[in-house]
Design a protein around this motif. Structure first.
Motif, PDB file in Angstrom:
ATOM      1  N   VAL A   1      26.920  36.187  17.895  1.00 28.25           N
ATOM      2  CA  VAL A   1      26.617  35.605  19.212  1.00 28.25           C
ATOM      3  C   VAL A   1      26.818  36.624  20.323  1.00 28.25           C
ATOM      4  O   VAL A   1      27.829  37.329  20.375  1.00 28.25           O
ATOM      5  CB  VAL A   1      27.500  34.361  19.475  1.00 28.25           C
ATOM      6  CG1 VAL A   1      27.212  33.782  20.863  1.00 28.25           C
ATOM      7  CG2 VAL A   1      27.265  33.304  18.403  1.00 28.25           C
TER       8      VAL A   1
ATOM      9  N   CYS B   1      26.302  36.873  24.728  1.00 27.20           N
ATOM     10  CA  CYS B   1      26.181  35.975  25.883  1.00 27.20           C
ATOM     11  C   CYS B   1      25.837  36.720  27.165  1.00 27.20           C
ATOM     12  O   CYS B   1      26.162  37.908  27.323  1.00 27.20           O
ATOM     13  CB  CYS B   1      27.486  35.207  26.102  1.00 27.20           C
ATOM     14  SG  CYS B   1      27.968  34.144  24.729  1.00 27.20           S
TER      15      CYS B   1
ATOM     16  N   SER C   1      18.440  30.659  21.695  1.00 23.92           N
ATOM     17  CA  SER C   1      19.688  30.213  22.332  1.00 23.92           C
ATOM     18  C   SER C   1      20.604  29.553  21.305  1.00 23.92           C
ATOM     19  O   SER C   1      20.131  28.928  20.346  1.00 23.92           O
ATOM     20  CB  SER C   1      19.395  29.219  23.456  1.00 23.92           C
ATOM     21  OG  SER C   1      18.721  29.836  24.524  1.00 23.92           O
TER      22      SER C   1
ATOM     23  N   MET D   1      24.785  41.725  28.870  1.00 24.83           N
ATOM     24  CA  MET D   1      25.099  40.958  27.667  1.00 24.83           C
ATOM     25  C   MET D   1      26.439  41.376  27.072  1.00 24.83           C
ATOM     26  O   MET D   1      26.734  42.566  26.958  1.00 24.83           O
ATOM     27  CB  MET D   1      24.000  41.148  26.621  1.00 24.83           C
ATOM     28  CG  MET D   1      22.592  40.843  27.126  1.00 24.83           C
ATOM     29  SD  MET D   1      22.403  39.145  27.731  1.00 24.83           S
ATOM     30  CE  MET D   1      22.564  38.214  26.208  1.00 24.83           C
TER      31      MET D   1
ATOM     32  N   ALA E   1      27.118  27.634  23.790  1.00 24.68           N
ATOM     33  CA  ALA E   1      27.842  28.495  24.733  1.00 24.68           C
ATOM     34  C   ALA E   1      29.243  28.805  24.228  1.00 24.68           C
ATOM     35  O   ALA E   1      29.859  28.011  23.512  1.00 24.68           O
ATOM     36  CB  ALA E   1      27.921  27.825  26.100  1.00 24.68           C
TER      37      ALA E   1
ATOM     38  N   SER F   1      22.398  36.924  18.082  1.00 25.08           N
ATOM     39  CA  SER F   1      22.264  38.386  18.103  1.00 25.08           C
ATOM     40  C   SER F   1      21.107  38.862  17.228  1.00 25.08           C
ATOM     41  O   SER F   1      20.463  39.871  17.536  1.00 25.08           O
ATOM     42  CB  SER F   1      23.565  39.032  17.616  1.00 25.08           C
ATOM     43  OG  SER F   1      24.643  38.695  18.443  1.00 25.08           O
TER      44      SER F   1
ATOM     45  N   THR G   1      20.980  31.427  35.303  1.00 20.66           N
ATOM     46  CA  THR G   1      21.039  31.158  33.866  1.00 20.66           C
ATOM     47  C   THR G   1      19.777  30.446  33.388  1.00 20.66           C
ATOM     48  O   THR G   1      19.267  30.746  32.293  1.00 20.66           O
ATOM     49  CB  THR G   1      22.288  30.331  33.506  1.00 20.66           C
ATOM     50  OG1 THR G   1      22.345  29.156  34.331  1.00 20.66           O
ATOM     51  CG2 THR G   1      23.551  31.134  33.703  1.00 20.66           C
TER      52      THR G   1
ATOM     53  N   PHE H   1      31.312  31.883  29.251  1.00 22.29           N
ATOM     54  CA  PHE H   1      29.882  32.031  29.496  1.00 22.29           C
ATOM     55  C   PHE H   1      29.144  30.732  29.213  1.00 22.29           C
ATOM     56  O   PHE H   1      29.612  29.890  28.449  1.00 22.29           O
ATOM     57  CB  PHE H   1      29.329  33.173  28.639  1.00 22.29           C
ATOM     58  CG  PHE H   1      30.133  34.448  28.755  1.00 22.29           C
ATOM     59  CD1 PHE H   1      30.253  35.105  29.968  1.00 22.29           C
ATOM     60  CD2 PHE H   1      30.783  34.981  27.649  1.00 22.29           C
ATOM     61  CE1 PHE H   1      30.997  36.262  30.079  1.00 22.29           C
ATOM     62  CE2 PHE H   1      31.524  36.149  27.745  1.00 22.29           C
ATOM     63  CZ  PHE H   1      31.635  36.785  28.970  1.00 22.29           C
ATOM     64  N   ARG H   2      27.961  30.582  29.820  1.00 21.37           N
ATOM     65  CA  ARG H   2      27.184  29.353  29.655  1.00 21.37           C
ATOM     66  C   ARG H   2      25.876  29.573  28.892  1.00 21.37           C
ATOM     67  O   ARG H   2      25.318  28.612  28.361  1.00 21.37           O
ATOM     68  CB  ARG H   2      26.850  28.763  31.037  1.00 21.37           C
ATOM     69  CG  ARG H   2      28.059  28.463  31.920  1.00 21.37           C
ATOM     70  CD  ARG H   2      28.606  27.069  31.674  1.00 21.37           C
ATOM     71  NE  ARG H   2      29.714  26.789  32.574  1.00 21.37           N
ATOM     72  CZ  ARG H   2      29.579  26.321  33.805  1.00 21.37           C
ATOM     73  NH1 ARG H   2      28.356  26.090  34.282  1.00 21.37           N
ATOM     74  NH2 ARG H   2      30.630  26.081  34.565  1.00 21.37           N
ATOM     75  N   ALA H   3      25.381  30.808  28.895  1.00 21.90           N
ATOM     76  CA  ALA H   3      24.116  31.096  28.222  1.00 21.90           C
ATOM     77  C   ALA H   3      24.369  32.104  27.103  1.00 21.90           C
ATOM     78  O   ALA H   3      24.682  33.267  27.368  1.00 21.90           O
ATOM     79  CB  ALA H   3      23.096  31.637  29.214  1.00 21.90           C
ATOM     80  N   CYS H   4      24.237  31.651  25.863  1.00 25.12           N
ATOM     81  CA  CYS H   4      24.505  32.523  24.714  1.00 25.12           C
ATOM     82  C   CYS H   4      23.328  32.490  23.743  1.00 25.12           C
ATOM     83  O   CYS H   4      22.548  31.535  23.717  1.00 25.12           O
ATOM     84  CB  CYS H   4      25.794  32.085  24.008  1.00 25.12           C
ATOM     85  SG  CYS H   4      27.272  32.248  25.055  1.00 25.12           S
TER      86      CYS H   4
END
Length: 418
Positions: free
Chosen positions: A359, A361, A305, A352, A308, A318, A291, A312-315
C-alpha cells in the motif's frame, strides 16, 4: 607594538576563518528514520562540543539542553541589556539556585525555547559563545538559549535541541550575516537519505548548476503572529509564507475558493513552509477537493484504490503503480504561484508515502476547518518536510524571495548528490 606568539596565532586563526567565511557556513543535514525529522550538527564553545539540533524554520533561535555543557568562553546575557532586548528575552533569572554554569547564572536574560512536542514552555536562559562549523568557520558571541534537561521529548534521537531559522535577529542566518558580513540568506536541501546541506550566507549552492534553474517567488509576511510559543501582540509572524494562488492536479485546477489561499486581517489562511511537520497539512476545504481530484486522475491512469491507512485518506495498491526517475508514476500536483505559468511541481517521490509493501498513500493530511490552532491563527496550507525532500530551497531575506528547484530528481540529482 610587538605581538606575542599567542596573539599572532589568534590573529592568524581569525584571518583564516574570515577567508573561509566568504563562501558562507555549510552544515550537514541528516534525516532521522524514526521521526522523519531533519537535523544538523554544530560545534559550540571552547571545547567544541557537538550539538545535534533539529532544523526548525519557525523557531526564533538556537536552544539546547546545557546540563553537560561546559565552556570557558561562555557568557550569560544580562537582564535589561541591549542584547537581551534584541533577543526579546522573557523575564529575568535574578538568582540561580545551584553551581554557576551555562544555564544557571545570576541576573540572566530569560528565554522561552519552544518544543512543539512538549506540553509546556520552560524558563530558559540566554547566553553567547563561539559557534564553529566543520568547514573552519567560527561565529563569535553567538546568541542561544539553554534549557532544562529532558526537554527534547519528541525530537530525533541523539538531538538535544532545535536550530531556529525564523525571521528574527538571533536566528542562525541573521547572526551569521551580521557577524561575518554576509548576505542574509540561507539554503536548505533536506535529504530523503544520505547527507543534505544547510548553506548560510549564500554558500556553495550558488555555484551549483541547479541554482541556475531555480524558480523565484516572493516571500510574504503574515501581519499577525503565528507562533511558535510566545508572539508579541501587534508584531508580524516570523514564519515563511508564500502566495499560492491555486492547486492543479494533472494540469486541472481544483475548485477551491481563492479566499482559503489568502491571509485575512486576523492572520488566518495563507500558505507557509514548516520543517517540524512531516506531511503537508491542508485546510479541509482544500484537502477534500485535492484527494477527490487525485483519486479520479489516478483511476484514469488505471491505479487501483484501497482502504485508507491513517493519517492518510487516499491510498492505492502499489502493484498498480509503475516507477519513474521522479518516483511513483502518479498524477502531478502543482502549487500555482504568482507569475506566468509559475508553479511548484510535486512528483511521486514527494507526493506518495509507502506505508507497507502493498500500500502506498497520498502523503497529505487533513488539517481540519478551525480558524485557530491553539492560540494562533490557522494556516490553510502548511508544507511539510516530506514534500521538501530533495528540493533545493533558497530563502533570500535581502530581497524577500524564495528560490526553489521542485524535485531535483528531474535533473537526476538529490540533496545528497549536489
Amino acid at each position: 607594538m610587538a605581538f606575542s606568539f599567542n596573539s599572532f596565532v589568534l590573529f592568524f586563526a581569525i584571518l583564516l576563518s574570515t577567508s573561509y567565511a566568504q563562501n558562507g557556513l555549510i552544515l550537514p543535514i541528516r534525516k532521522d528514520t524514526n521521526t522523519l525529522q531533519h537535523y544538523t550538527s554544530i560545534l559550540m564553545g571552547s571545547n567544541r562540543a557537538t550539538v545535534n539540533a533539529v532544523i526548525d524554520l519557525s523557531e526564533r533561535f538556537l536552544w539546547f539542553e546545557c546540563d553537560n555543557y561546559t565552556s570557558s568562553t561562555y557568557a550569560p546575557i544580562p537582564c535589561n541589556s541591549q542584547k537581551c532586548e534584541i533577543a526579546k528575552g522573557s523575564g529575568c533569572l535574578v538568582e540561580c539556585q545551584g553551581p554557576q554554569r551555562p544555564g544557571c547564572t545570576n541576573n540572566t536574560c530569560g528565554a522561552s525555547p519552544f518544543n512543539p512536542f512538549e506540553s509546556f514552555i520552560p524558563s530558559g536562559t540566554s547566553g553567547e559563545d563561539t559557534l564553529y562549523s566543520n568547514d573552519h568557520i567560527q561565529v563569535p558571541q553567538f546568541s542561544f538559549a539553554c534549557t532544562v534537561s529532558d526537554y527534547s521529548k519528541g525530537l530525533a534521537s541523539g538531538t538535544t535541541g532545535i536550530l531556529g531559522l525564523a525571521r528574527t535577529q538571533i536566528s542562525l542566518h541573521k547572526q551569521v550575516a551580521n557577524k561575518l558580513n554576509l548576505p542574509d540568506k540561507f539554503s536548505l536541501c533536506l535529504p530523503s537519505s544520505g547527507l543534505g546541506k544547510l548553506y548560510v550566507g549564500g554558500g556553495s549552492s550558488s555555484k551549483s548548476d541547479v541554482s541556475k534553474s531555480l524558480i523565484t517567488t516572493p516571500l510574504i509576511i503574515n501581519p499577525v503572529g503565528t507562533g511558535p510559543a510566545i508572539s508579541v501582540q501587534g508584531e508580524p509572524s516570523d514564519e515563511y509564507f508564500i502566495n499560492v494562488k491555486s492547486i492543479r492536479v494533472q494540469g486541472e485546477p481544483l475548485s477551491v475558493k481563492s479566499s482559503y489561499f489568502n491571509i485575512d486581517k486576523d492572520g488566518v489562511g495563507g500558505n507557509k513552509i514548516n520543517t517540524m511537520i512531516n506531511f503537508t497539512t491542508l485546510h479541509s476545504s482544500i484537502y477534500k477537493p485535492l484527494t477527490r481530484a487525485f483519486v479520479k486522475a489516478a483511476s484514469d491512469m488505471k491505479i487501483k484504490s484501497v482502504d485508507a491507512v491513517a493519517p492518510f485518506r487516499a491510498c492505492f495498491s502499489s502493484s498498480t503503480i509503475s516507477k519513474t526517475s521522479t518516483g511513483p508514476s502518479v498524477p502531478i500536483i502543482e502549487l500555482v504561484l504568482p507569475g506566468n505559468d509559475v508553479s511548484w511541481k510535486i512528483y511521486g517521490a514527494n507526493s506518495m508515502f509507502q506505508v507497507n509493501k502493498n500500500v502506498i498513500c497520498l502523503a497529505f493530511v487533513d488539517g481540519g476547518s478551525s480558524r485557530r490552532t491553539s492560540i494562533f491563527p490557522s494556516t490553510s496550507i502548511v508544507i511539510g518536510t516530506y514534500q521538501l525532500e530533495d528540493n533545493l530551497l533558497e530563502f533570500d531575506l535581502v530581497s524577500s524571495q524564495l528560490r526553489f528547484s521542485s524535485s531535483l530528481l528531474v535533473q537526476n540529482k538529490t540533496c545528497s548528490r549536489l
